[in-house]
Scaffold this active site. Sequence first.
Site, mmCIF file in Angstrom:
data_model
loop_
_atom_site.group_PDB
_atom_site.id
_atom_site.type_symbol
_atom_site.label_atom_id
_atom_site.label_comp_id
_atom_site.label_asym_id
_atom_site.label_seq_id
_atom_site.Cartn_x
_atom_site.Cartn_y
_atom_site.Cartn_z
ATOM 1 N N SER A 199 0.787 -1.230 0.000
ATOM 2 C CA SER A 199 0.000 0.000 0.000
ATOM 3 C C SER A 199 0.817 1.276 0.000
ATOM 4 C CB SER A 199 -0.942 0.013 1.208
ATOM 5 O OG SER A 199 -0.213 0.033 2.422
ATOM 6 N N HIS A 227 -5.179 -4.563 -1.567
ATOM 7 C CA HIS A 227 -5.086 -3.464 -2.535
ATOM 8 C C HIS A 227 -5.109 -3.969 -3.978
ATOM 9 C CE1 HIS A 227 -4.328 -0.229 0.388
ATOM 10 N NE2 HIS A 227 -3.777 -1.199 1.095
ATOM 11 N N LYS A 257 -11.963 -1.314 0.040
ATOM 12 C CA LYS A 257 -11.178 -0.506 -0.897
ATOM 13 C C LYS A 257 -11.884 -0.495 -2.250
ATOM 14 C CE LYS A 257 -6.988 -1.061 1.813
ATOM 15 N NZ LYS A 257 -7.666 -1.600 3.023
#
Length: 407
Positions: A199, A227, A257
Site C-alpha cells: 500500500s 489493494h 477498498k
Amino acid sequence: MADRGFDLEDRLRTLEENDLKRVLSPVDRVAERGYFADPSGGELPVLDSAEALVFASNNYLGLTDDQRVQDAARQAAATVGTGAGASRLVTGDTMVHQDLERLLAETKGTERALAFSSGYAANVGTITALEPDVVFSDELNHASIIDGCRLADTETAVYDHCDAASLWATLEEHAERASRAGREPADESWLIVTDSVFSMDGTVAPLEEICDAAEEFGAWVMVDEAHATGLYANGGGVVQAEGLEDRIQIQLGTLSKALASQGGYVAGSSELIECLCNDARSFVFSTGLAPPAAAAASEALHVARHGDARERLWENVAHLRDGLESMGFEVWGDSQILPVVVGDRRDAIALADGIRERDVVAPAIRPPTVPEGTSRLRVVPLATHEQGDIVSCLEAFRAAGEEVGLL
C-alpha cells in the site's frame, strides 16, 4: 499518592515537535472530489468552501457513490436489517453473507470464502487460528499481518521486500537448522505471508517465484490482496492475473477498498473455511458483517467483474504516472498506487500543503509509516476521475513542486 497514569500531553507534544502528529479532516462524501473541513478538535466541523479533487483514496474504482452499489445496501437494510445482531455462529448469518461469500469464492477460484468484520480481523484471525510454527514474512507486510504473528506467538522470519532470493535463503537457513536439530519437515508447519500489492510502495510481490520457493520447502502461501481485489483479471487480484489459484492455499482481502464497502474475507478450501469458522477468534467473537455492507460489496464485485471501471482506472494510472515522471518526480511502484518520493519529511509536507492550496488532496506519508528518508505523497487516481481531473492534479504538482524547490 503516586501517579501511575499516562502523560498524554507530553506524548502529543513530542509528536508535534517531530512533525508526526496526525489529525482528522472530515469530508462531506467519499468520492473523487469533496469538501473538506479543518481539524475540529471535537467540535462540529465546518466544511471548506472550495471543492477539492481527491487523489489519496483507496476507493479505486470510485464505486462508493455508484447508484447500483448504494441501492444494494439500501435494499439489504430494508429487507434484512441494518446490522447482523450477533456473531455469524449464533444468529448473525444471513443470505446476504452467503451470497457475498459465494461470489468471492467464484472470483478467487476457491471452494469457499468467509467474510470478516474487517481485513485486519481476517489477517489476525487466520494466522492465530492456523498457529504456524514459522511464518516467513515480507519486511513491508501490513500491520495486521505483523500483529497476527505476534498474537499467534509464532516464530517470524522476515525476508527482504519482494525479494524471492532472500525468501529462498531464509527458508534454506531454517530448513538446515531444523535438520541439525533432528526435526523432520512434517514436524513443523511453515507459512509464507505477503501482500500482493503493497500500500505504501505500490510494489507487487513476485508471487510465482514465492510459490516456487514454497513448493521446494513444503510451505503454504498466504496472500493478502487488500489493494488488488477487484482490480485485476475478472475482478480478482494479482493471484488471478497470474493464474496462481491452485498454488496459493490462502487468499485474503478487504471489502473496504475497490469494493466500496467494509469488512474483509478469506478464500480457500472448504476445510480452511470450516477451521476458521471454529478457531478464528476475530470471527467467532465478532458480530457478523452488517448486511448492507455485505450487499454493497457483493454488488461492487459484480460491477468490477462486468463493467469498464477497471479499464478506466488503469488508463488514469498510466496518464498520471507519465505526467509526474515527465516533470522529474520520482515515482515508485508497479500498481495503481503512485508514491511520489520526496525524501525529507518537511519537503513532503510542504509539497502536500502546496497541492492542497490548489485544491488537490494527497497527504504526505512520513515516518514511522515509511522509513526515514523516504517520505512521500501517496498519489492514487480513481476510475471516476476524468481526464481534466488528471490534468488539474498534474498542474498542481508542477506549481507546488516549483514553489517548494523540488523541480
